[in-house]
Design a protein around this motif. Structure first.
Motif, PDB file in Angstrom:
ATOM      1  N   ASP A 137     -18.938  50.099 -49.612  1.00 58.75           N
ATOM      2  CA  ASP A 137     -18.348  50.240 -50.924  1.00 58.75           C
ATOM      3  C   ASP A 137     -19.423  50.605 -51.944  1.00 58.75           C
ATOM      4  O   ASP A 137     -20.021  49.765 -52.578  1.00 58.75           O
ATOM      5  CB  ASP A 137     -17.698  48.899 -51.279  1.00 58.75           C
ATOM      6  CG  ASP A 137     -16.863  49.000 -52.518  1.00 58.75           C
ATOM      7  OD1 ASP A 137     -16.844  50.085 -53.099  1.00 58.75           O
ATOM      8  OD2 ASP A 137     -16.260  47.989 -52.892  1.00 58.75           O
ATOM      9  N   ARG A 138     -19.726  51.882 -52.058  1.00 60.60           N
ATOM     10  CA  ARG A 138     -20.761  52.337 -52.999  1.00 60.60           C
ATOM     11  C   ARG A 138     -20.116  53.082 -54.139  1.00 60.60           C
ATOM     12  O   ARG A 138     -20.755  53.887 -54.762  1.00 60.60           O
ATOM     13  CB  ARG A 138     -21.713  53.315 -52.309  1.00 60.60           C
ATOM     14  CG  ARG A 138     -22.604  52.727 -51.275  1.00 60.60           C
ATOM     15  CD  ARG A 138     -23.714  51.967 -51.899  1.00 60.60           C
ATOM     16  NE  ARG A 138     -23.529  50.582 -51.617  1.00 60.60           N
ATOM     17  CZ  ARG A 138     -24.265  49.599 -52.097  1.00 60.60           C
ATOM     18  NH1 ARG A 138     -25.262  49.850 -52.883  1.00 60.60           N
ATOM     19  NH2 ARG A 138     -24.013  48.374 -51.814  1.00 60.60           N
ATOM     20  N   TRP A 139     -18.823  52.894 -54.341  1.00 53.71           N
ATOM     21  CA  TRP A 139     -18.140  53.750 -55.308  1.00 53.71           C
ATOM     22  C   TRP A 139     -18.605  55.168 -55.072  1.00 53.71           C
ATOM     23  O   TRP A 139     -19.138  55.853 -55.900  1.00 53.71           O
ATOM     24  CB  TRP A 139     -18.367  53.266 -56.738  1.00 53.71           C
ATOM     25  CG  TRP A 139     -17.783  51.915 -56.863  1.00 53.71           C
ATOM     26  CD1 TRP A 139     -18.437  50.732 -56.777  1.00 53.71           C
ATOM     27  CD2 TRP A 139     -16.407  51.588 -57.027  1.00 53.71           C
ATOM     28  NE1 TRP A 139     -17.565  49.692 -56.866  1.00 53.71           N
ATOM     29  CE2 TRP A 139     -16.301  50.186 -57.031  1.00 53.71           C
ATOM     30  CE3 TRP A 139     -15.235  52.349 -57.152  1.00 53.71           C
ATOM     31  CZ2 TRP A 139     -15.085  49.531 -57.149  1.00 53.71           C
ATOM     32  CZ3 TRP A 139     -14.041  51.688 -57.286  1.00 53.71           C
ATOM     33  CH2 TRP A 139     -13.970  50.295 -57.287  1.00 53.71           C
ATOM     34  N   HIS A 140     -18.347  55.516 -53.831  1.00 59.76           N
ATOM     35  CA  HIS A 140     -18.855  56.682 -53.170  1.00 59.76           C
ATOM     36  C   HIS A 140     -18.454  57.970 -53.863  1.00 59.76           C
ATOM     37  O   HIS A 140     -17.362  58.101 -54.350  1.00 59.76           O
ATOM     38  CB  HIS A 140     -18.235  56.632 -51.782  1.00 59.76           C
ATOM     39  CG  HIS A 140     -18.954  57.411 -50.797  1.00 59.76           C
ATOM     40  ND1 HIS A 140     -20.002  56.904 -50.085  1.00 59.76           N
ATOM     41  CD2 HIS A 140     -18.784  58.684 -50.412  1.00 59.76           C
ATOM     42  CE1 HIS A 140     -20.434  57.848 -49.267  1.00 59.76           C
ATOM     43  NE2 HIS A 140     -19.721  58.926 -49.459  1.00 59.76           N
ATOM     44  N   ASN A 141     -19.347  58.922 -53.883  1.00 57.92           N
ATOM     45  CA  ASN A 141     -18.990  60.264 -54.331  1.00 57.92           C
ATOM     46  C   ASN A 141     -19.937  61.235 -53.651  1.00 57.92           C
ATOM     47  O   ASN A 141     -21.125  61.264 -53.933  1.00 57.92           O
ATOM     48  CB  ASN A 141     -19.107  60.357 -55.855  1.00 57.92           C
ATOM     49  CG  ASN A 141     -18.608  61.685 -56.368  1.00 57.92           C
ATOM     50  OD1 ASN A 141     -18.646  62.699 -55.656  1.00 57.92           O
ATOM     51  ND2 ASN A 141     -18.128  61.693 -57.586  1.00 57.92           N
ATOM     52  N   ASP A 142     -19.401  62.025 -52.734  1.00 63.12           N
ATOM     53  CA  ASP A 142     -20.246  62.922 -51.951  1.00 63.12           C
ATOM     54  C   ASP A 142     -21.041  63.880 -52.831  1.00 63.12           C
ATOM     55  O   ASP A 142     -22.154  64.253 -52.509  1.00 63.12           O
ATOM     56  CB  ASP A 142     -19.385  63.736 -50.980  1.00 63.12           C
ATOM     57  CG  ASP A 142     -18.835  62.855 -49.871  1.00 63.12           C
ATOM     58  OD1 ASP A 142     -19.282  61.692 -49.786  1.00 63.12           O
ATOM     59  OD2 ASP A 142     -17.971  63.322 -49.109  1.00 63.12           O
ATOM     60  N   ASP A 143     -20.457  64.277 -53.944  1.00 63.46           N
ATOM     61  CA  ASP A 143     -21.129  65.250 -54.813  1.00 63.46           C
ATOM     62  C   ASP A 143     -22.480  64.744 -55.283  1.00 63.46           C
ATOM     63  O   ASP A 143     -23.384  65.518 -55.560  1.00 63.46           O
ATOM     64  CB  ASP A 143     -20.286  65.538 -56.059  1.00 63.46           C
ATOM     65  CG  ASP A 143     -19.028  66.299 -55.700  1.00 63.46           C
ATOM     66  OD1 ASP A 143     -18.974  66.802 -54.549  1.00 63.46           O
ATOM     67  OD2 ASP A 143     -18.126  66.363 -56.548  1.00 63.46           O
ATOM     68  N   ASN A 144     -22.571  63.431 -55.438  1.00 67.84           N
ATOM     69  CA  ASN A 144     -23.813  62.907 -56.006  1.00 67.84           C
ATOM     70  C   ASN A 144     -24.775  62.373 -54.950  1.00 67.84           C
ATOM     71  O   ASN A 144     -25.656  61.590 -55.258  1.00 67.84           O
ATOM     72  CB  ASN A 144     -23.487  61.819 -57.028  1.00 67.84           C
ATOM     73  CG  ASN A 144     -22.723  62.392 -58.200  1.00 67.84           C
ATOM     74  OD1 ASN A 144     -23.015  63.499 -58.634  1.00 67.84           O
ATOM     75  ND2 ASN A 144     -21.735  61.675 -58.684  1.00 67.84           N
ATOM     76  N   GLN A 145     -24.572  62.793 -53.714  1.00 68.24           N
ATOM     77  CA  GLN A 145     -25.534  62.406 -52.689  1.00 68.24           C
ATOM     78  C   GLN A 145     -26.645  63.437 -52.648  1.00 68.24           C
ATOM     79  O   GLN A 145     -26.395  64.640 -52.725  1.00 68.24           O
ATOM     80  CB  GLN A 145     -24.851  62.345 -51.333  1.00 68.24           C
ATOM     81  CG  GLN A 145     -23.986  61.109 -51.177  1.00 68.24           C
ATOM     82  CD  GLN A 145     -23.271  61.124 -49.850  1.00 68.24           C
ATOM     83  OE1 GLN A 145     -23.025  62.189 -49.280  1.00 68.24           O
ATOM     84  NE2 GLN A 145     -22.927  59.956 -49.370  1.00 68.24           N
ATOM     85  N   VAL A 146     -27.866  62.978 -52.495  1.00 65.38           N
ATOM     86  CA  VAL A 146     -28.997  63.888 -52.443  1.00 65.38           C
ATOM     87  C   VAL A 146     -29.351  64.132 -50.978  1.00 65.38           C
ATOM     88  O   VAL A 146     -29.295  63.219 -50.158  1.00 65.38           O
ATOM     89  CB  VAL A 146     -30.207  63.286 -53.197  1.00 65.38           C
ATOM     90  CG1 VAL A 146     -31.391  64.241 -53.164  1.00 65.38           C
ATOM     91  CG2 VAL A 146     -29.819  62.964 -54.633  1.00 65.38           C
ATOM     92  N   ASP A 147     -29.682  65.355 -50.693  1.00 65.91           N
ATOM     93  CA  ASP A 147     -30.086  65.686 -49.320  1.00 65.91           C
ATOM     94  C   ASP A 147     -31.577  65.367 -49.192  1.00 65.91           C
ATOM     95  O   ASP A 147     -32.435  66.221 -49.357  1.00 65.91           O
ATOM     96  CB  ASP A 147     -29.803  67.161 -49.033  1.00 65.91           C
ATOM     97  CG  ASP A 147     -29.956  67.478 -47.551  1.00 65.91           C
ATOM     98  OD1 ASP A 147     -30.318  66.556 -46.784  1.00 65.91           O
ATOM     99  OD2 ASP A 147     -29.715  68.637 -47.177  1.00 65.91           O
ATOM    100  N   CYS A 148     -31.861  64.106 -48.949  1.00 65.68           N
ATOM    101  CA  CYS A 148     -33.254  63.681 -48.834  1.00 65.68           C
ATOM    102  C   CYS A 148     -33.361  62.701 -47.676  1.00 65.68           C
ATOM    103  O   CYS A 148     -32.355  62.245 -47.157  1.00 65.68           O
ATOM    104  CB  CYS A 148     -33.713  63.015 -50.137  1.00 65.68           C
ATOM    105  SG  CYS A 148     -32.789  61.520 -50.514  1.00 65.68           S
ATOM    106  N   LEU A 149     -34.575  62.389 -47.292  1.00 66.56           N
ATOM    107  CA  LEU A 149     -34.764  61.421 -46.204  1.00 66.56           C
ATOM    108  C   LEU A 149     -35.954  60.525 -46.529  1.00 66.56           C
ATOM    109  O   LEU A 149     -36.890  60.945 -47.201  1.00 66.56           O
ATOM    110  CB  LEU A 149     -35.037  62.158 -44.882  1.00 66.56           C
ATOM    111  CG  LEU A 149     -33.837  62.775 -44.158  1.00 66.56           C
ATOM    112  CD1 LEU A 149     -34.334  63.542 -42.939  1.00 66.56           C
ATOM    113  CD2 LEU A 149     -32.819  61.716 -43.740  1.00 66.56           C
ATOM    114  N   PRO A 150     -35.910  59.296 -46.047  1.00 65.17           N
ATOM    115  CA  PRO A 150     -37.065  58.428 -46.248  1.00 65.17           C
ATOM    116  C   PRO A 150     -38.242  58.888 -45.393  1.00 65.17           C
ATOM    117  O   PRO A 150     -38.040  59.490 -44.331  1.00 65.17           O
ATOM    118  CB  PRO A 150     -36.577  57.046 -45.782  1.00 65.17           C
ATOM    119  CG  PRO A 150     -35.316  57.252 -45.048  1.00 65.17           C
ATOM    120  CD  PRO A 150     -34.791  58.634 -45.357  1.00 65.17           C
ATOM    121  N   GLY A 151     -39.439  58.588 -45.873  1.00 71.55           N
ATOM    122  CA  GLY A 151     -40.648  58.977 -45.151  1.00 71.55           C
ATOM    123  C   GLY A 151     -40.640  58.480 -43.715  1.00 71.55           C
ATOM    124  O   GLY A 151     -41.053  59.192 -42.801  1.00 71.55           O
TER     125      GLY A 151
END
Ligand SMILES: Cc1cc2nc3c(=O)[nH]c(=O)nc-3n(C[C@H](O)[C@H](O)[C@H](O)COP(=O)(O)O)c2cc1C
Ligand code: SF4
Ligand code: SF4
Ligand code: FES
Lengths: 579, 441
Positions: free
Chosen positions: A509-523
């Motif tokens: 439950d992250r008050w999800h919104n795909d539009d605001n996801q960043v295409d990044c990854l942890p080190g």
């Protein structure tokens, strides 16, 4: 140790705290507004009333008097007492609203009074949903109101200062805000003006409320009278999830909650940690750029490669492959690895392992020192969250002069940067890096090294990753993701726990919104991929396993497992200069 | 019932010679006070011959009951001061006099301020105080100016300051002007105000004797209380306790206002019959109207119905029995034409305006009380409002930091209780919604 009996239950108490605190500590909820454990108790809200009795002693012998059944005889105080001002004494007997009609009535009466002039504009109030007045009025207040008159009108939308806005009509005059500036921050900027029901807090005429800790009054305010100018009217309390974490603009790593809606950070509020920041947070950790950098300034694309002079989006597979090729193309002695005091211990550790495996020099990090910023409280000269973590890993500050002359002399051919901005930090100029191969893990599009970067790898920030930071006092703390990233990562999903303010959310439950996801990854996910292309095995089951290894092998991290750090962190031993 | 044969607790009051405000011209000037009223003799004698503790005992034995409102034995209060240590100690003289219907301290400061100053020196010596702060109601501008000039003379003559009267005792007196808040007369609020803070009353304990001004041991006394101390030390405890009511002795200044032929400020022994004060001292009710109510000690004490005053004397015990209090001795006398609802409305307005606003029940309750009483006064009230008013008094009394909330609630409770017919006459008749069914009465 003194004992008190509260609603029939006898407990041991320290005796140095007021009765209210003892009740709260034992899990007996008592409604209250003005009391705050860090400040003096003015007992002005009159909400925490209970019945108090003390055992009667014989005047001559000092012995306890017993009643017919052999129990100590109790003398009850004739009036209800405010538990926040009662010093607990041995043998004290207390009846709260749970067992005393009188106490229950007293609490209800006070709430009735508190509400008569309160605007009750909960439907548009930012505090609604997390408001102690609202919650306690529902729990302990009267059913309706007998007040049939015009409410008192007071100033509204008063900009007290650059960051705090006052609605005086909502104020219940608890003086928490004024006491904060008097007793905690010391600026003394707020005071109560007017008398009686016209009372409200304000600054001296013409003086702005610009205390660098002013926003703590917003959190202290038990109603919606003080709101954040920046975030008011933007999100309702129940629309946001709330993730326990730390702030990263100072080396102190003050504990906070990141409030998220639609996968955007809406607000940053303090979280109690008595070993780090107690209850407080500096304003700078939660206005403007301090959280916008988690939202708007993130890369719009995933990883990118420079081709024909332009950065062009590619897959993570291709990007990491390109990064490994860049490293493989030059002699290891010609690679400069830059660790980062912005990055987690886990990421720095993997970078160090990679450098070792290649036979390159150990990574260095760029210090970010803002001399004079330190205020002997929560703001520090060091503006990064993990310099101590780097030092304890044996990653030391870079010697700018030496490394610049090596670049000038052509001794360095590739630069591998973890979560930093060497150009922005003034370590190198763009020209100096132009002819080198640059691999950059970065957070924000404002990174000034991007124009000379060959492989750009968007990195998960503190709000998206799992990892460990060590503050300037050697306090090691883990963070967990407050928002989700575009990529599917099992570790991150598992760590996304319950985080609604009401604690009834689902793990996703992250008050999800795909539009605001960043295409990044942890080190800790990207570095093993880069290593794998070089046939170096850096695979772990995740950051938890990495920290397990670090805490096992490195005495400077002894005890700092994710389990042990939990939500409050672990104070590391001072082992002096690490090897 | 008290003395109906002409002799009351006040004794032969017709021939009483005033001691607080004796008829001496220009007594407010130092030279006159010294030359014609034995001024500053008591303090000189005491400095030479008395131990501080003995002064405390003498005042205690004289039973000088505080004239600020609570009528507490001043000597006993002094004995609560901790033994002298390293910390400074202070006396605060409460001259904030703001209770409606009260103007006795003003008379003392205007006509006999040195009696107060000498009392302050005696108290300071008895409790070994470093200084006394006199907190004067700000509106008393003229008398503040005058007292400042007199105080300068006292310093110049060495009566105040270093080694007063050549003794090895040093002490200061500082005059401080209030800014017009009733609540600053409450002793702990007065201390906050003196310290430059908002006049918010403090929580007790700690009591002022433990933690008073700037956290140091402090005692607070009213102007009149301290003036009496001078007389006690001049004439002895026995002399003092022989005047007036045995359990509440001395003379006192009655400030009497209202529908009388000769309202005014009168000094007489305590224990005067209320009826004597009205009929004999003040020349009876104006225009021959009938008496309706007496508020014996300032607006915050419960009003007495005319039926209740027969044989009641002006001292703490008799007034308690009658259902009121001595308060400040500021007596308000109201005739039969008075509408007690309107009276109460005015009193409520005062308390609403003066609440410091700290405590929820007082801040919110005072305004609510006023609103309801105003509504009744304007003919818009309902009978059930009277129950609500009493309920609100229950919700305020004994639930706040200082006694202001009680002072605001009592007049409401007792005016309604004792003059209910006035309220009922103004309330709209009760209307019962019976759903169309006729109920025969
Ligand atoms: C609301 C309130 C107002 C008061 N105002 C005065 C005042 O104006 N003057 C005064 O002497 N005492 C006043 N008092 C009483 C003082 O708190 C204190 O009891 C008194 O000064 C003690 O002096 P005494 O013992 O000599 O009477 C007030 C009390 C309350 C609760
Ligand atoms: S603004 Fe808030 S914190 Fe300040 S006094 Fe009012 S209710 Fe209390
Ligand atoms: S009772 Fe009223 S006047 Fe006294 S402290 Fe409380 S709010 Fe202020
Ligand atoms: S919390 Fe005790 S009075 Fe406010």
């Amino acid at each position: 140790m003194p004992t008190v009996t509260i609603d029939g239950e006898t407990i041991d108490v320290s005796g140095d705290k007021p009765l209210l605190q003892e009740c709260l500590n034992m899990g007996t909820e008592l409604p209250h507004f003005c009391y705050h454990p860090a400040m003096s108790a003015p007992a002005n809200c009159r909400q925490c009333m209970v019945e108090v009795g003390t055992p009667v002693r014989d005047r001559e012998t000092g012995e306890l008097k017993l009643d017919d059944e052999g129990n100590p005889e109790i003398q009850w105080m004739p009036k209800l007492m405010t538990s926040c001002t009662v010093q607990v004494t041995d043998g004290m007997v207390v009846k709260t609203h749970r067992t005393s009609e009188k106490a229950k009535r007293g609490q209800k009466d006070t709430l009735e009074f508190l509400l008569i002039n309160h605007p009750l504009d909960c439907p548009i109030c930012d505090q609604a949903g997390k408001c102690p007045l609202q919650i306690q009025a529902y729990k302990y207040g009267p059913e309706g109101s007998r007040f049939e008159f015009r409410k008192v009108h007071k100033p509204k939308r008063v900009k007290l200062g650059p960051r705090v806005t006052l609605d005086a009509e909502r104020c219940i005059n608890c003086t928490r805000c004024t006491r904060f500036t008097e007793e905690i921050s010391g600026s003394c900027q707020l005071t109560i003006s007017e008398r009686g029901v016209k009372n409200y807090p304000i600054t001296m005429p013409g003086q702005p409320f610009d205390d660098p800790y002013s926003m703590n009054t917003i959190d202290l305010c038990p109603v919606g009278a003080l709101t954040s100018t920046d975030s008011r009217f933007k999100a309702r309390a129940w629309e946001m999830s709330r993730t326990p974490s730390i702030t990263t603009l100072n080396a102190r790593g003050s504990n906070c909650y990141y409030m998220v809606r639609d996968n955007l950070i809406m607000e940053v509020v303090p979280r109690q940690n008595m070993q780090v920041n107690e209850y407080w947070l500096p304003d700078e950790e939660r206005v403007g750029w301090a959280y916008e950098r988690f939202n708007d300034m993130r890369p719009a694309h995933g990883p990118e490669l420079r081709s024909d002079g332009e950065l062009t989006p590619v897959s993570w597979e291709r990007a990491t492959d390109a990064a490994s090729k860049a490293l493989g193309a030059v002699d290891p002695s010609e690679i400069l690895f830059l660790g980062s005091a912005h990055a987690t211990v886990e990421d720095n550790y993997l970078l160090k392992r990679l450098a070792e495996a290649l036979g390159a020099d150990a990574p260095r990090y760029i210090p970010h020192i803002d001399a004079g910023h330190d205020d002997d409280w929560l703001r520090t000269d060091d503006r990064t969250p993990n310099a101590q973590g780097c030092e304890r890993l044996g990653i030391h500050p870079i010697d700018a002069d030496v490394v610049r002359s090596r670049v000038e002399a052509g001794e360095i051919k590739a630069v591998y940067v973890l979560d930093d901005d060497p150009v922005g930090a003034g370590l190198f100029t763009e020209d100096q890096l132009d002819d080198l191969i640059v691999v950059l893990h970065y957070y924000n599009t404002t990174n000034q090294t991007l124009p000379v970067t060959d492989v750009a790898l968007p990195a998960a920030m503190v709000v998206e990753t799992v990892g460990t930071y060590v503050n300037d006092h050697g306090h090691a703390q883990t963070v967990r993701p407050a928002k989700t990233i575009k990529e599917v990562n099992r570790t991150l999903m598992m760590a996304t726990g319950k985080s609604r303010p009401d604690m009834h959310g689902t793990p996703f439950d992250r008050w999800h919104n795909d539009d605001n996801q960043v295409d990044c990854l942890p080190g800790w996910e990207v570095l093993p991929m880069v290593a794998a292309h070089l046939d170096i095995d850096l695979s772990y089951k995740g950051p938890k396993a990495i920290m397990a290894e670090v805490s096992e092998e490195n005495p400077a991290f002894a005890g700092a497992t994710h389990e042990a750090m939990g939500l409050q962190g672990v104070r590391l031993e001072d082992v002096g200069e690490p090897a | 019932m008290e003395a109906t044969n002409g002799k009351t607790k006040a004794g032969d009051w017709q021939n009483f010679e005033r001691i607080l405000l004796p008829p001496i011209r220009d007594l407010h000037k130092l030279d006159v006070y010294e030359a014609e009223y034995d001024g500053y003799q008591a303090i000189q004698k005491v400095l030479k011959e008395w131990e501080p503790g003995e002064v405390v005992n003498e005042v205690k034995q004289a039973n000088v009951r505080g004239r600020g409102g609570a009528a507490f034995n001043a000597g006993l209060k002094w004995s609560f001061m901790p033994p002298k240590g390293d910390r400074p100690r202070y006396l605060a003289c409460n001259a904030d006099e703001s209770e409606p219907g009260t103007y006795k301290d003003r008379q003392l400061m205007e006509y006999n301020p040195h009696l107060m100053f000498e009392g302050i020196l005696l108290a300071n010596y008895a409790m070994q105080m470093d200084a006394c702060y006199v907190y004067v109601r700000g509106e008393y501008v003229d008398w503040i100016d005058h007292m400042e000039r007199e105080l300068e003379k006292l310093y110049a003559k060495g009566y105040v300051g270093e080694n007063i009267f050549g003794s090895d005792f040093s002490t200061d007196i500082i005059l401080h002007k209030g800014a017009g808040a009733y609540i600053c007369g409450e002793e702990t609020s007065l201390m906050n105000s003196l310290e430059g803070k908002r006049g918010y009353p403090r929580i007790k304990p700690p009591f002022p004797a433990q933690k008073g001004l700037w956290g140091n041991p402090t005692t607070i006394n009213n102007v009149e209380t301290l003036a009496h101390v001078t007389l006690v030390m001049r004439h002895g405890a026995d002399w003092f306790s022989g005047i007036g009511a045995p359990t509440h002795p001395g003379s006192t200044i009655y400030g009497i206002s209202g529908h009388l032929n000769r309202p005014g400020v009168y000094e007489y022994p305590t224990g005067m019959l209320i009826t004597d004060l009205i009929e004999k001292v003040c020349g009876g009710m104006r225009d021959g109207k009938k008496l309706k109510a007496v508020v014996p000690g300032g607006s915050s004490v419960p009003p007495l119905h005319a039926d209740m005053i027969e044989g009641v004397t002006m001292d703490a015990d008799s007034l308690r029995e009658a259902g009121s209090m001595m308060g400040t001795g500021g007596m308000l006398v109201l005739n039969e034409d008075t509408d007690m609802v309107t009276y109460l409305r005015r009193v409520n307005h005062f308390y609403q305006h003066e609440s410091c606003g700290q405590c929820t029940p007082c801040r919110e309750g005072t305004g609510w009380l006023e609103a309801i009483v105003t509504r009744i006064d304007e003919g818009e009230g309902n009978l059930r409002d009277l129950d609500l008013l009493i309920d609100l008094c229950d919700q305020m009394e004994g639930r706040t930091i200082c006694a202001f909330a009680d002072a605001a609630a009592w007049p409401v409770r007792y005016t309604i209780e004792r003059f209910r017919e006035d309220f009922e006459a103004k309330c709209k008749p009760a209307v019962f919604d019976t759903g169309g069914v006729t109920i025969s009465a």
